[in-house]
Design an enzyme around this catalytic site. Sequence first.
Site, PDB file in Angstrom:
ATOM      1  N   ASN A 134       0.863  -1.180   0.000  1.00 31.78           N
ATOM      2  CA  ASN A 134       0.000   0.000   0.000  1.00 31.78           C
ATOM      3  C   ASN A 134       0.899   1.230   0.000  1.00 31.78           C
ATOM      4  O   ASN A 134       1.466   1.588   1.025  1.00 31.78           O
ATOM      5  CB  ASN A 134      -0.899  -0.032   1.251  1.00 31.78           C
ATOM      6  CG  ASN A 134      -1.720   1.250   1.403  1.00 31.78           C
ATOM      7  OD1 ASN A 134      -1.825   2.041   0.452  1.00 31.78           O
ATOM      8  ND2 ASN A 134      -2.298   1.449   2.578  1.00 31.78           N
ATOM      9  N   LYS A 144       0.129   4.241  -0.323  1.00 30.60           N
ATOM     10  CA  LYS A 144      -0.542   5.429   0.233  1.00 30.60           C
ATOM     11  C   LYS A 144      -0.332   6.641  -0.692  1.00 30.60           C
ATOM     12  O   LYS A 144      -0.321   6.485  -1.903  1.00 30.60           O
ATOM     13  CB  LYS A 144      -0.047   5.706   1.650  1.00 30.60           C
ATOM     14  CG  LYS A 144      -0.079   4.458   2.536  1.00 30.60           C
ATOM     15  CD  LYS A 144       0.074   4.773   3.981  1.00 30.60           C
ATOM     16  CE  LYS A 144       0.184   3.487   4.781  1.00 30.60           C
ATOM     17  NZ  LYS A 144       0.013   3.647   6.184  1.00 30.60           N
ATOM     18  N   HIS A 186      -9.828   1.275   4.862  1.00 27.65           N
ATOM     19  CA  HIS A 186      -8.539   1.486   5.551  1.00 27.65           C
ATOM     20  C   HIS A 186      -8.748   2.490   6.687  1.00 27.65           C
ATOM     21  O   HIS A 186      -9.482   3.467   6.539  1.00 27.65           O
ATOM     22  CB  HIS A 186      -7.498   2.008   4.553  1.00 27.65           C
ATOM     23  CG  HIS A 186      -6.105   1.971   5.112  1.00 27.65           C
ATOM     24  ND1 HIS A 186      -5.658   2.886   6.023  1.00 27.65           N
ATOM     25  CD2 HIS A 186      -5.090   1.100   4.909  1.00 27.65           C
ATOM     26  CE1 HIS A 186      -4.409   2.588   6.348  1.00 27.65           C
ATOM     27  NE2 HIS A 186      -4.035   1.512   5.688  1.00 27.65           N
ATOM     28  N   GLU A 209      -6.999   4.810   7.822  1.00 24.19           N
ATOM     29  CA  GLU A 209      -6.665   6.215   7.536  1.00 24.19           C
ATOM     30  C   GLU A 209      -7.845   6.916   6.859  1.00 24.19           C
ATOM     31  O   GLU A 209      -8.104   8.095   7.098  1.00 24.19           O
ATOM     32  CB  GLU A 209      -5.390   6.287   6.678  1.00 24.19           C
ATOM     33  CG  GLU A 209      -4.157   5.987   7.519  1.00 24.19           C
ATOM     34  CD  GLU A 209      -2.939   5.560   6.726  1.00 24.19           C
ATOM     35  OE1 GLU A 209      -2.950   5.608   5.483  1.00 24.19           O
ATOM     36  OE2 GLU A 209      -1.950   5.169   7.389  1.00 24.19           O
ATOM     37  N   SER A 267       3.022  -2.145  10.473  1.00 19.62           N
ATOM     38  CA  SER A 267       4.465  -2.186  10.740  1.00 19.62           C
ATOM     39  C   SER A 267       5.104  -3.530  10.395  1.00 19.62           C
ATOM     40  O   SER A 267       5.999  -3.997  11.115  1.00 19.62           O
ATOM     41  CB  SER A 267       4.749  -1.795  12.198  1.00 19.62           C
ATOM     42  OG  SER A 267       4.333  -0.463  12.425  1.00 19.62           O
ATOM     43  N   GLY A 317       2.620  -1.103   4.391  1.00 20.69           N
ATOM     44  CA  GLY A 317       2.684   0.312   4.056  1.00 20.69           C
ATOM     45  C   GLY A 317       4.124   0.752   3.826  1.00 20.69           C
ATOM     46  O   GLY A 317       4.700   0.526   2.759  1.00 20.69           O
TER      47      GLY A 317
HETATM   48  C1  PEP Z   1      -1.084   0.247   6.087  1.00 21.23           C
HETATM   49  O1  PEP Z   1      -1.275   1.450   6.070  1.00 21.23           O
HETATM   50  O2  PEP Z   1      -1.871  -0.508   5.506  1.00 21.23           O
HETATM   51  C2  PEP Z   1       0.082  -0.251   6.811  1.00 21.23           C
HETATM   52  C3  PEP Z   1       0.063  -1.493   7.188  1.00 21.23           C
HETATM   53  O3  PEP Z   1       1.099   0.645   7.049  1.00 21.23           O
HETATM   54  P1  PEP Z   1       2.529   0.328   7.751  1.00 21.23           P
HETATM   55  O4  PEP Z   1       3.052  -0.978   7.159  1.00 21.23           O
HETATM   56  O5  PEP Z   1       3.386   1.483   7.391  1.00 21.23           O
HETATM   57  O6  PEP Z   1       2.283   0.194   9.206  1.00 21.23           O
END
Ligand code: PEP
Length: 260
Positions: free
Chosen positions: A9, A11, A95, A97, A213, A234
């Site tokens: 992703n 973003k 999602h 966000e 993460s 992400g």
């Molecule tokens: C995400 O936004 O879907 C995500 C998992 O972000 P990150 O891996 O940066 O935590």
Amino acid sequence: MRTPLVMGNWKMYGLLAEARALASGVRDGLKRVRDVEVALCPPYTALAVVSEILGGGPIRLGAQNCHWDASGAHTGEISAPMLADVGCRYVLLGHSERRREMGETDEQVNRKVRAALAHRLTPVLCVGETAEERRQGLTFTTVEGQLRAGLAGVPAEGIASMVLAYEPVWAIGTGVNATPGQAAEVHGYLRGLVSELTSKEIALTLRILYGGSVKPDNADALCAEPEIDGALVGAASLTVAGFIGIVKKAARAGAVTKGD
Ligand code: PEP
């Protein structure tokens, strides 16, 4: 048996030159990888370019959102048929966000899920609790509410063709991932709910990704957990090495499941 799926992703990152370099690097670096499926979800502006780079190869294209109507007077929005037209297979929906920043509701997410299915996209329905909800013991209540609302009115065969992503909000972009045990507990709970809503057979084949993460150095432990069917990634999907590192670890877990 569920083949792991790893989705990047991106973003709101990536000008066209960066998107080209990242997509080509991932494509070239994963030419020989087996036992895993991979998808890239760039921003809308890079979908066409990335679609061309991926060509008809094994890495799929996904989008990060869509509108519930097929067309109409919705300034700034993108519809499911537009995504299918540019070559998308997947679309991320719900999602955290978007829920938090855009005020996206469960009802809107549900309309988007149904629109995506109607246009032969695979919705990746994201659910997850905040840190406060976890602290208050509301993790299962939260994800159950999001799941039931997101899937309302979706027939069993539609649910069977979807992907779920458990993304605890406290783990997204924080560097603090859920432990494999914490994720497995929620995945198992979600799978039980899907079984109730559809059938045991469908629940056993449905992929539930973990997101929050995920990095090359925790992907092994997460993907080794039988309840975790891959990752929604992400930050670590924004470098070729980081993303490929995760995909290779998921592939190793996939080969073990297959008995290779
Ligand atoms: C995400 O936004 O879907 C995500 C998992 O972000 P990150 O891996 O940066 O935590």
